[in-house]
Scaffold this active site. Structure first.
Site, PDB file in Angstrom:
ATOM      1  N   SER A 246       0.840  -1.197   0.000  1.00 15.23           N
ATOM      2  CA  SER A 246       0.000   0.000   0.000  1.00 15.23           C
ATOM      3  C   SER A 246       0.880   1.254   0.000  1.00 15.23           C
ATOM      4  O   SER A 246       0.465   2.299  -0.487  1.00 15.23           O
ATOM      5  CB  SER A 246      -0.915   0.012   1.225  1.00 15.23           C
ATOM      6  OG  SER A 246      -0.185   0.185   2.415  1.00 15.23           O
TER       7      SER A 246
ATOM      8  N   ASP B 162       8.648  -2.363  -5.284  1.00 15.93           N
ATOM      9  CA  ASP B 162       7.245  -1.979  -5.096  1.00 15.93           C
ATOM     10  C   ASP B 162       6.851  -0.807  -5.984  1.00 15.93           C
ATOM     11  O   ASP B 162       5.779  -0.792  -6.597  1.00 15.93           O
ATOM     12  CB  ASP B 162       6.986  -1.619  -3.627  1.00 15.93           C
ATOM     13  CG  ASP B 162       7.232  -2.794  -2.697  1.00 15.93           C
ATOM     14  OD1 ASP B 162       7.474  -3.914  -3.200  1.00 15.93           O
ATOM     15  OD2 ASP B 162       7.206  -2.594  -1.468  1.00 15.93           O
TER      16      ASP B 162
HETATM   17  P1  ADP Z   1       2.657  -2.158   2.967  1.00 17.67           P
HETATM   18  O1  ADP Z   1       3.362  -1.323   1.953  1.00 17.67           O
HETATM   19  O2  ADP Z   1       3.070  -3.590   2.942  1.00 17.67           O
HETATM   20  O3  ADP Z   1       1.168  -2.025   2.901  1.00 17.67           O
HETATM   21  P2  ADP Z   1       4.004  -0.342   4.756  1.00 17.67           P
HETATM   22  O4  ADP Z   1       4.251  -0.391   6.211  1.00 17.67           O
HETATM   23  O5  ADP Z   1       5.163  -0.257   3.851  1.00 17.67           O
HETATM   24  O6  ADP Z   1       3.094  -1.629   4.405  1.00 17.67           O
HETATM   25  O7  ADP Z   1       3.049   0.895   4.408  1.00 17.67           O
HETATM   26  C1  ADP Z   1       1.849   1.092   5.122  1.00 17.67           C
HETATM   27  C2  ADP Z   1       1.704   2.561   5.465  1.00 17.67           C
HETATM   28  O8  ADP Z   1       1.367   3.321   4.292  1.00 17.67           O
HETATM   29  C3  ADP Z   1       0.565   2.842   6.425  1.00 17.67           C
HETATM   30  O9  ADP Z   1       0.971   2.664   7.770  1.00 17.67           O
HETATM   31  C4  ADP Z   1       0.252   4.298   6.121  1.00 17.67           C
HETATM   32  O10 ADP Z   1       1.155   5.156   6.760  1.00 17.67           O
HETATM   33  C5  ADP Z   1       0.496   4.378   4.638  1.00 17.67           C
HETATM   34  N1  ADP Z   1      -0.763   4.205   3.890  1.00 17.67           N
HETATM   35  C6  ADP Z   1      -1.048   3.253   2.991  1.00 17.67           C
HETATM   36  N2  ADP Z   1      -2.287   3.401   2.455  1.00 17.67           N
HETATM   37  C7  ADP Z   1      -2.815   4.508   3.051  1.00 17.67           C
HETATM   38  C8  ADP Z   1      -4.075   5.210   2.938  1.00 17.67           C
HETATM   39  N3  ADP Z   1      -5.065   4.792   2.122  1.00 17.67           N
HETATM   40  N4  ADP Z   1      -4.241   6.325   3.693  1.00 17.67           N
HETATM   41  C9  ADP Z   1      -3.274   6.752   4.523  1.00 17.67           C
HETATM   42  N5  ADP Z   1      -2.082   6.116   4.669  1.00 17.67           N
HETATM   43  C10 ADP Z   1      -1.843   5.026   3.951  1.00 17.67           C
HETATM   44 MG    MG Z   2       5.425  -0.914   1.886  1.00 14.99          MG
END
Ligand code: ADP
Ligand code: MG
Length: 388
Positions: A123, A166
């Site tokens: 994400s 990514d």
């Molecule tokens: P991954 O990339 O595996 O999902 P990460 O820890 O690298 O996990 O990234 C997740 C972080 O990205 C969340 O903790 C948040 O800070 C941010 N994030 C992702 N999607 C959103 C969203 N829709 N709104 C706000 N923050 C987001």
């Molecule tokens: Mg990530």
């Protein structure tokens, strides 16, 4: 989504919508920052940002997920400092754009995402890449430079020493294909997947606190391995440069833990190449076997798995139609990815959910991994998912 945007930011102007996908990595884990090979697919799960200029010079960012609105002065984004909140991702991207000579003006951004966050489906890169497109607002930017810029935002602003995978797959993903990325020369090739099979991700629903610090530890351990190996083979700059044969010759000179970390990376790179070959030949059993070898290597040599991931892998292997399964993403929670016969998908979903619930009392979320297109502007607004 357009309605939600107007509700938050007023009736005019009309926003444009940009989309960047999450991804599932089929094989090649923790190899990207060692400049080796990875084989992700871009997912249908994606982050969407509706964006329109704002005449008052403010950058406003609203996350539907967090239900938070944050405001920044567009004129000072080049000197922004991290706040250790979710906004570090889009603001880090804005700062990198300014530093790359791209002016960022006031704008209103509304973020909607179907990528589960912290689940190993990236994400974070989906948010970075969609933010970059939203801030560029249609201005041309070289796609590879865009991926690199987003990686710099995560490394330099968020403080995560990640590889390029990514951001790269979020930009370069392709429907119906996996993408083999060479993380040293930034080239890629599309890899055909055999017919009659499917990949399914299963979410442990946990993210252990260890994940960030352990990631940094692994990056350091790999650097230590390179340093040790370079005393024997001075041309070695990264673990990518080390063949399995070379590694066998020097492993005993490395500290035991460092040697195991390096063994994972060196053998994982070889597995990516073998997996691509197997996929091209339609050797589904061979692909499955390599996925399981990858998981065991991550579990025992690299030590980034966890009980929940190991449980899901073992539970998957016991189910009908499954060829292989492994953890995907950084580890310490998040998702597994399983390769199985398409016609066994429904019974797999039911079976794996039942087994996980029996063990942990939690129902895992399950996602089908249909290879999808990389990031871009959304022209067909009816394809944007409505709020869950
Ligand atoms: P991954 O990339 O595996 O999902 P990460 O820890 O690298 O996990 O990234 C997740 C972080 O990205 C969340 O903790 C948040 O800070 C941010 N994030 C992702 N999607 C959103 C969203 N829709 N709104 C706000 N923050 C987001
Ligand atoms: Mg990530």
């Amino acid at each position: 989504m357009i309605g939600a945007f107007h509700q938050r930011f007023g009736p005019t102007p009309q926003p444009r919508v940009f989309r960047a996908p999450g991804r599932v990595n089929l094989i090649g884990e923790h190899t990207d920052y060692n400049l080796g090979f990875v084989l992700p697919v871009a997912l249908d799960l994606a982050t969407y940002i509706a964006a329109a200029p704002s005449p008052d010079g403010k950058l406003r960012i609203y996350s539907e997920d967090r239900q938070q609105l944050r405001e920044f002065d567009a004129s000072s984004l080049g000197a922004a400092e991290p706040t250790h909140e979710w906004t570090d991702y889009p603001v880090g991207v804005a700062r990198e754009l300014v530093r790359a000579g791209v002016p960022v003006a006031g704008a209103n951004l509304l973020i909607r995402s179907t990528v589960p966050d912290g689940a190993g489906l990236s994400s974070s890169a989906a948010l970075e890449v969609s933010s970059a497109l939203a801030l560029l607002a249609g201005r041309e930017f070289d796609p590879l430079e865009l991926a690199k810029l987003c990686q710099r935002a995560e490394r330099n602003f968020v403080g995560m020493p990640c590889g390029i995978m990514d951001q790269y797959i979020s930009v370069f993903g392709r429907a119906h294909s996996a993408v083999e990325i060479d993380c040293r020369n930034f080239g890629h090739r599309l890899v055909n997947l055999p017919g009659g099979i499917t990949f399914i991700a299963v979410n442990t629903m946990v993210k252990h606190a260890l994940s960030g610090s352990a990631y940094r530890d692994r990056v350091r351990e790999c650097a230590a391995a390179v340093e040790g190996i370079a005393t024997v083979f001075p041309d070695v700059r990264s673990l990518r440069d080390v063949s399995p044969e070379q590694f066998a010759g020097v492993a005993s000179r490395l500290p035991e833990v460092v040697a195991r970390r390096a063994r994972h990376v060196v053998t994982e790179d070889a597995r990516v190449n073998r997996f691509v070959e197997a996929s091209t030949l339609g050797d589904v059993a061979g692909m499955g076997k390599l996925m399981l070898e990858s998981h065991r290597s991550l579990q025992h040599d690299y030590e980034v798995s966890c009980a929940e991931l190991d449980f899901l892998v073992d539970a998957a292997l016991a189910l009908d139609g499954v060829y292989g399964s492994r953890m995907t993403g950084g580890g310490f929670g998040g998702c597994t990815v399983t390769l199985l016969r398409s016609d066994a998908a429904a019974s797999f979903r039911a079976g794996v959910a039942r087994a996980y619930h029996q063990q942990y009392g939690v129902t895992p979320r399950i996602y089908s991994c249909e290879p999808s297109e990389g990031a871009g502007e959304v022209k067909k607004l009816e394809t944007i998912p409505s709020l869950a």
